[in-house]
Design a protein around this motif. Sequence first.
Motif, PDB file in Angstrom:
ATOM      1  N   GLY A 202      42.357 -39.627  17.564  1.00  0.00           N
ATOM      2  CA  GLY A 202      43.226 -38.924  16.630  1.00  0.00           C
ATOM      3  C   GLY A 202      44.226 -39.931  16.115  1.00  0.00           C
ATOM      4  N   GLN A 203      44.844 -39.660  14.975  1.00  0.00           N
ATOM      5  CA  GLN A 203      45.825 -40.617  14.440  1.00  0.00           C
ATOM      6  C   GLN A 203      47.033 -40.741  15.355  1.00  0.00           C
ATOM      7  OE1 GLN A 203      45.172 -42.634  12.266  1.00  0.00           O
ATOM      8  NE2 GLN A 203      43.441 -41.699  11.225  1.00  0.00           N
ATOM      9  N   ASN A 204      47.332 -39.663  16.064  1.00  0.00           N
ATOM     10  CA  ASN A 204      48.485 -39.668  16.945  1.00  0.00           C
ATOM     11  C   ASN A 204      48.192 -38.687  18.068  1.00  0.00           C
ATOM     12  OD1 ASN A 204      50.977 -39.688  18.111  1.00  0.00           O
ATOM     13  ND2 ASN A 204      52.025 -38.656  16.434  1.00  0.00           N
ATOM     14  N   THR A 236      42.690 -43.036  21.735  1.00  0.00           N
ATOM     15  CA  THR A 236      43.467 -43.803  20.764  1.00  0.00           C
ATOM     16  C   THR A 236      43.727 -42.919  19.550  1.00  0.00           C
ATOM     17  OG1 THR A 236      43.591 -46.008  19.807  1.00  0.00           O
ATOM     18  CG2 THR A 236      41.541 -44.853  19.473  1.00  0.00           C
ATOM     19  N   THR A 237      44.880 -42.980  18.865  1.00  0.00           N
ATOM     20  CA  THR A 237      45.971 -43.905  19.045  1.00  0.00           C
ATOM     21  C   THR A 237      47.210 -43.151  19.537  1.00  0.00           C
ATOM     22  OG1 THR A 237      45.192 -45.233  17.165  1.00  0.00           O
ATOM     23  CG2 THR A 237      47.439 -45.538  17.823  1.00  0.00           C
ATOM     24  N   SER A 238      48.029 -43.815  20.344  1.00  0.00           N
ATOM     25  CA  SER A 238      49.279 -43.200  20.794  1.00  0.00           C
ATOM     26  C   SER A 238      50.408 -43.736  19.937  1.00  0.00           C
ATOM     27  CB  SER A 238      49.581 -43.594  22.232  1.00  0.00           C
ATOM     28  OG  SER A 238      48.478 -43.358  23.049  1.00  0.00           O
ATOM     29  N   LEU A 263      49.238 -49.220  21.713  1.00  0.00           N
ATOM     30  CA  LEU A 263      50.539 -48.676  21.346  1.00  0.00           C
ATOM     31  C   LEU A 263      51.109 -49.487  20.166  1.00  0.00           C
ATOM     32  CD1 LEU A 263      52.201 -46.365  22.574  1.00  0.00           C
ATOM     33  CD2 LEU A 263      53.477 -48.059  23.860  1.00  0.00           C
ATOM     34  N   PRO A 264      50.729 -49.105  18.942  1.00  0.00           N
ATOM     35  CA  PRO A 264      51.139 -49.902  17.782  1.00  0.00           C
ATOM     36  C   PRO A 264      52.661 -49.966  17.635  1.00  0.00           C
ATOM     37  CG  PRO A 264      49.404 -48.372  17.184  1.00  0.00           C
ATOM     38  CD  PRO A 264      49.875 -47.982  18.558  1.00  0.00           C
ATOM     39  N   VAL A 265      53.179 -51.165  17.474  1.00  0.00           N
ATOM     40  CA  VAL A 265      54.633 -51.324  17.337  1.00  0.00           C
ATOM     41  C   VAL A 265      55.007 -51.674  15.888  1.00  0.00           C
ATOM     42  CG1 VAL A 265      54.660 -53.754  18.069  1.00  0.00           C
ATOM     43  CG2 VAL A 265      56.700 -52.360  18.359  1.00  0.00           C
ATOM     44  N   ASN A 277      60.202 -46.153   8.955  1.00  0.00           N
ATOM     45  CA  ASN A 277      60.254 -44.738   9.337  1.00  0.00           C
ATOM     46  C   ASN A 277      59.421 -44.443  10.573  1.00  0.00           C
ATOM     47  OD1 ASN A 277      61.360 -42.220   8.833  1.00  0.00           O
ATOM     48  ND2 ASN A 277      59.564 -41.512   7.692  1.00  0.00           N
ATOM     49  N   ARG A 278      59.505 -45.329  11.569  1.00  0.00           N
ATOM     50  CA  ARG A 278      58.682 -45.152  12.766  1.00  0.00           C
ATOM     51  C   ARG A 278      59.318 -44.222  13.797  1.00  0.00           C
ATOM     52  NH1 ARG A 278      53.400 -46.088  13.325  1.00  0.00           N
ATOM     53  NH2 ARG A 278      53.609 -47.039  15.380  1.00  0.00           N
ATOM     54  N   GLY A 279      60.620 -43.936  13.655  1.00  0.00           N
ATOM     55  CA  GLY A 279      61.229 -42.943  14.543  1.00  0.00           C
ATOM     56  C   GLY A 279      61.622 -43.458  15.912  1.00  0.00           C
ATOM     57  N   ASP A 304      49.449 -53.019  17.176  1.00  0.00           N
ATOM     58  CA  ASP A 304      49.221 -53.387  15.770  1.00  0.00           C
ATOM     59  C   ASP A 304      50.527 -53.969  15.229  1.00  0.00           C
ATOM     60  OD1 ASP A 304      46.793 -52.056  15.934  1.00  0.00           O
ATOM     61  OD2 ASP A 304      47.412 -50.349  14.715  1.00  0.00           O
ATOM     62  N   ILE A 305      50.408 -54.997  14.392  1.00  0.00           N
ATOM     63  CA  ILE A 305      51.585 -55.631  13.784  1.00  0.00           C
ATOM     64  C   ILE A 305      51.383 -55.732  12.275  1.00  0.00           C
ATOM     65  CG2 ILE A 305      52.946 -57.779  13.636  1.00  0.00           C
ATOM     66  CD1 ILE A 305      53.273 -56.705  16.376  1.00  0.00           C
ATOM     67  N   ILE A 306      52.453 -55.461  11.535  1.00  0.00           N
ATOM     68  CA  ILE A 306      52.428 -55.710  10.082  1.00  0.00           C
ATOM     69  C   ILE A 306      53.448 -56.805   9.769  1.00  0.00           C
ATOM     70  CG2 ILE A 306      52.852 -54.763   7.782  1.00  0.00           C
ATOM     71  CD1 ILE A 306      52.098 -52.015   8.851  1.00  0.00           C
ATOM     72  N   PHE A 336      48.883 -58.428   7.132  1.00  0.00           N
ATOM     73  CA  PHE A 336      50.081 -58.560   6.296  1.00  0.00           C
ATOM     74  C   PHE A 336      50.208 -57.302   5.446  1.00  0.00           C
ATOM     75  CE2 PHE A 336      46.889 -60.880   3.732  1.00  0.00           C
ATOM     76  CZ  PHE A 336      47.020 -60.233   2.499  1.00  0.00           C
ATOM     77  N   TYR A 337      51.431 -56.988   5.087  1.00  0.00           N
ATOM     78  CA  TYR A 337      51.710 -55.728   4.410  1.00  0.00           C
ATOM     79  C   TYR A 337      51.015 -55.665   3.054  1.00  0.00           C
ATOM     80  CZ  TYR A 337      54.162 -52.071   1.870  1.00  0.00           C
ATOM     81  OH  TYR A 337      54.438 -50.967   1.120  1.00  0.00           O
ATOM     82  N   SER A 338      50.398 -54.518   2.817  1.00  0.00           N
ATOM     83  CA  SER A 338      49.690 -54.273   1.572  1.00  0.00           C
ATOM     84  C   SER A 338      50.227 -52.959   1.010  1.00  0.00           C
ATOM     85  CB  SER A 338      48.200 -54.186   1.918  1.00  0.00           C
ATOM     86  OG  SER A 338      47.455 -53.540   0.937  1.00  0.00           O
ATOM     87  N   GLU A 339      50.894 -53.032  -0.118  1.00  0.00           N
ATOM     88  CA  GLU A 339      51.518 -51.812  -0.655  1.00  0.00           C
ATOM     89  C   GLU A 339      50.452 -50.807  -1.092  1.00  0.00           C
ATOM     90  OE1 GLU A 339      55.318 -51.316  -3.267  1.00  0.00           O
ATOM     91  OE2 GLU A 339      53.597 -51.425  -4.622  1.00  0.00           O
ATOM     92  N   ARG A 340      50.626 -49.556  -0.689  1.00  0.00           N
ATOM     93  CA  ARG A 340      49.693 -48.505  -1.079  1.00  0.00           C
ATOM     94  C   ARG A 340      50.398 -47.510  -1.991  1.00  0.00           C
ATOM     95  NH1 ARG A 340      46.365 -50.348  -1.653  1.00  0.00           N
ATOM     96  NH2 ARG A 340      44.639 -48.966  -1.193  1.00  0.00           N
ATOM     97  N   PRO A 341      49.881 -47.333  -3.193  1.00  0.00           N
ATOM     98  CA  PRO A 341      50.518 -46.416  -4.138  1.00  0.00           C
ATOM     99  C   PRO A 341      50.706 -45.023  -3.539  1.00  0.00           C
ATOM    100  CG  PRO A 341      48.658 -47.572  -5.149  1.00  0.00           C
ATOM    101  CD  PRO A 341      48.657 -47.940  -3.702  1.00  0.00           C
TER     102      PRO A 341
HETATM  103  N1  SAH Z   1      47.430 -43.738  13.321  1.00  0.00           N
HETATM  104  C1  SAH Z   1      47.321 -45.019  13.788  1.00  0.00           C
HETATM  105  C2  SAH Z   1      46.629 -46.007  12.899  1.00  0.00           C
HETATM  106  C3  SAH Z   1      46.976 -46.100  11.482  1.00  0.00           C
HETATM  107  S1  SAH Z   1      46.217 -47.327  10.507  1.00  0.00           S
HETATM  108  C4  SAH Z   1      48.695 -45.454  14.168  1.00  0.00           C
HETATM  109  O1  SAH Z   1      49.658 -44.778  13.912  1.00  0.00           O
HETATM  110  O2  SAH Z   1      48.788 -46.468  14.800  1.00  0.00           O
HETATM  111  C5  SAH Z   1      46.046 -48.698  11.590  1.00  0.00           C
HETATM  112  C6  SAH Z   1      46.995 -49.808  11.392  1.00  0.00           C
HETATM  113  O3  SAH Z   1      46.876 -50.344  10.085  1.00  0.00           O
HETATM  114  C7  SAH Z   1      48.445 -49.449  11.525  1.00  0.00           C
HETATM  115  O4  SAH Z   1      48.873 -49.361  12.833  1.00  0.00           O
HETATM  116  C8  SAH Z   1      49.127 -50.588  10.764  1.00  0.00           C
HETATM  117  O5  SAH Z   1      49.392 -51.680  11.609  1.00  0.00           O
HETATM  118  C9  SAH Z   1      48.087 -51.000   9.740  1.00  0.00           C
HETATM  119  N2  SAH Z   1      48.488 -50.582   8.392  1.00  0.00           N
HETATM  120  C10 SAH Z   1      48.628 -49.325   7.932  1.00  0.00           C
HETATM  121  N3  SAH Z   1      49.051 -49.338   6.644  1.00  0.00           N
HETATM  122  C11 SAH Z   1      49.165 -50.636   6.285  1.00  0.00           C
HETATM  123  C12 SAH Z   1      49.564 -51.303   5.082  1.00  0.00           C
HETATM  124  N4  SAH Z   1      49.952 -50.623   4.013  1.00  0.00           N
HETATM  125  N5  SAH Z   1      49.554 -52.667   5.067  1.00  0.00           N
HETATM  126  C13 SAH Z   1      49.181 -53.355   6.163  1.00  0.00           C
HETATM  127  N6  SAH Z   1      48.793 -52.777   7.315  1.00  0.00           N
HETATM  128  C14 SAH Z   1      48.793 -51.440   7.392  1.00  0.00           C
END
Ligand code: SAH
Length: 446
Positions: A202-204, A236-238, A263-265, A277-279, A304-306, A336-341
């Motif tokens: 599940g996503q969470n 997965t994922t917590s 445990l994505p940080v 906005n990770r809370g 997971d790291i961005i 690396f961060y990828s902007e999503r519309p």
């Molecule tokens: N629900 C899960 C997974 C979400 S997507 C969670 O909350 O962990 C999996 C991973 O992709 C995320 O943990 C994040 O590290 C990465 N990710 C999500 N959106 C992204 C973006 N716009 N750019 C780069 N990485 C991203």
Amino acid sequence: MRREGSKAFYIHTFGCQMNQADSAIITSLLQREGYHPAENENDAGIILLNTCAVRENAVDRIEHYLQHLQGMKKRDKGLIVGVAGCVPQFQREEMFTMSPAIDFLAGPDTYRTLPLVIEQARAGIRLASLEFNAAETYEGIDPVREGLISAVVPVMRGCNNMCAFCVVPFTRGRERSHPFKSVIVEVQKLVASGYREITLIGQNVNSYSDPEDGHNFADLLDAVSSEAPMARIRFTTSHPKDISEALVRTIAERRNICNHIHLPVQSGSSRMLDLMNRGHTIEEYREKIALIRSVIPGVALSTDIIAGFCGEQEEDHQATLELLSAVRFDSAFMFFYSERPGTLAARTLEDDIPEAVKKRRLQEIIDLQNSISDKHYQDTVGTVVEVLAESESRRSSEQLMGRTDTNRVVVFEREHYQAGDRLNVLISSATSATLIGRPEHGVVQH
Ligand code: SAH
Ligand code: SF4
Ligand code: F3S
């Protein structure tokens, strides 16, 4: 071959395990209507891409693939091409402009309509089946899985968090949990079919709540582990803000629940976590890690790291490197961060870190984490680990590949063992991603 009217279909699955699980559902839904899976795309009358929208390069891959399919369609006009999953849900009807090869679109909540949508496509009508349905969990559909050893079982769909960078809440819709009883019934079927590893997804998963009587995820995990005592249980994922002490204690108490928590940080800086906005703060994250390690000795942690999210300063980046050095994760997925519309970040923050800086920071993160993973792997040399054999190794039919309960890949001499066996392996050497060894007498369990 003649593709015109052919009932053979082929699914290409991209993205996460949730898409993998959905492809198994789609296969089942289509089989019920007289369609059948093709060996490969050359034998298929219908090709379906089950897609991921999480980063821009995932979407680029789909675009390239569609160019290849466009070539195939020119040679064979009877071929039907559909795009399912997160990209069409996110881009909606606009997606048709991506390629003339696309005959239909279907979102994650509409797979029950696929037989109808395919029929319409054959009649030359291009449909976009993209309704959200917050009640859809595909109950009553028996997924047709690939492989006989390891199975993923969705326990929830959708996500109600609004991490600023993330497109998933927009592609998958509102969070909904599968009924406790239906998860248990599915696990019972997997046990009867001889599956040796079950991953609840599940996503969470920590916000799982049984729609019938409110059982939480720790209750579910506990029940699943009792139903399948001979199988390994993973999940997965917590989300760090929701992982509970009850869950951590359940993992520690149950021998067949793997000692591995993902445990994505995302970042080591509280300022970035707030913008994302990770809370939770980084101190809270570190407290959770300390709790997990005190309750489950030897636990493997991954994350997971961005790199290069909006407004990330050099000191925020340094804080991420410091976090990695301090926690010493077993492994990490790094992006690396990828902007999503349409996401919160795209609407309210500026994507202001130059690509070269994002990539340089990411490389520093990868280099550091690789050296940490390497050390973890080297430390295993000379020890005996329990492995679930999964398949023949890619390099040699004389070797098998499997995983430890902490999710490390192990390649070992086959001897008389086969996929599905659980055995002890003495580790003789290690690369940065693989342990290498040979069986230590005797299978642990069949
Ligand atoms: N629900 C899960 C997974 C979400 S997507 C969670 O909350 O962990 C999996 C991973 O992709 C995320 O943990 C994040 O590290 C990465 N990710 C999500 N959106 C992204 C973006 N716009 N750019 C780069 N990485 C991203
Ligand atoms: Fe995306 Fe956050 Fe939901 Fe994970 S918890 S799917 S990162 S919004
Ligand atoms: Fe999974 Fe990608 Fe969708 S990560 S939920 S397939 S956007």
